[in-house]
Motif scaffolding. Structure first.
Motif, PDB file in Angstrom:
ATOM      1  N   ALA A 218       0.718  -1.237  -0.078  1.00  0.00           N
ATOM      2  CA  ALA A 218       0.104  -0.152  -0.106  1.00  0.00           C
ATOM      3  C   ALA A 218       0.789   1.321   0.039  1.00  0.00           C
ATOM      4  O   ALA A 218       1.986   1.161   0.717  1.00  0.00           O
ATOM      5  N   PHE A 219       0.688   2.372  -0.739  1.00  0.00           N
ATOM      6  CA  PHE A 219       1.032   3.514  -0.864  1.00  0.00           C
ATOM      7  C   PHE A 219      -0.019   4.500  -0.709  1.00  0.00           C
ATOM      8  O   PHE A 219      -0.547   4.978  -1.790  1.00  0.00           O
ATOM      9  N   GLY A 220      -0.451   4.736   0.384  1.00  0.00           N
ATOM     10  CA  GLY A 220      -1.622   5.549   0.500  1.00  0.00           C
ATOM     11  C   GLY A 220      -2.834   5.025   0.020  1.00  0.00           C
ATOM     12  O   GLY A 220      -3.119   3.894   0.524  1.00  0.00           O
ATOM     13  N   LYS A 221      -3.598   5.604  -0.885  1.00  0.00           N
ATOM     14  CA  LYS A 221      -4.855   4.691  -1.384  1.00  0.00           C
ATOM     15  C   LYS A 221      -4.514   3.853  -2.556  1.00  0.00           C
ATOM     16  O   LYS A 221      -5.252   3.487  -2.875  1.00  0.00           O
ATOM     17  N   THR A 222      -3.144   3.899  -3.089  1.00  0.00           N
ATOM     18  CA  THR A 222      -2.949   3.235  -4.120  1.00  0.00           C
ATOM     19  C   THR A 222      -2.129   2.059  -3.713  1.00  0.00           C
ATOM     20  O   THR A 222      -1.672   1.851  -2.666  1.00  0.00           O
TER      21      THR A 222
END
Length: 92
Positions: A56-60
């Protein structure tokens, strides 16, 4: 291990080639016209089935294959061969 649909296999081929990828990086790797949301849904199904995982990278999410390409290919080939011979002996 279940056999994937044609589109699921195509997405997996892209992920095996890319190693790790965001959905936006997978879309151009696929043949034909593919909408981002459709590919995203396929990737999420693959994740539910245990074929891919993500970071996960924030919401992506950046997805990567959990199942090795050769392991999948060998398992499916064995399954198809077994099914063929079972059906052959039952029919004849």
């Amino acid at each position: 291990m279940e056999k994937l649909t044609q589109k699921e296999e195509e997405v997996m081929q892209a992920l095996w080639q890319l190693k790790k990828a965001f959905v936006k990086e997978i879309v151009p790797q696929l043949s034909g016209s593919n909408h981002y949301n459709t590919v995203s849904t396929i990737v999420r199904k693959l994740e539910e089935k245990g074929y891919v995982a993500y970071e996960a990278f924030g919401k992506t999410h950046r997805y990567y294959p959990v199942i090795d390409k050769e392991v999948y290919r060998n398992t499916i080939n064995k399954s198809v061969t077994i099914d063929f011979f079972i059906n052959y002996w039952i029919i004849t």
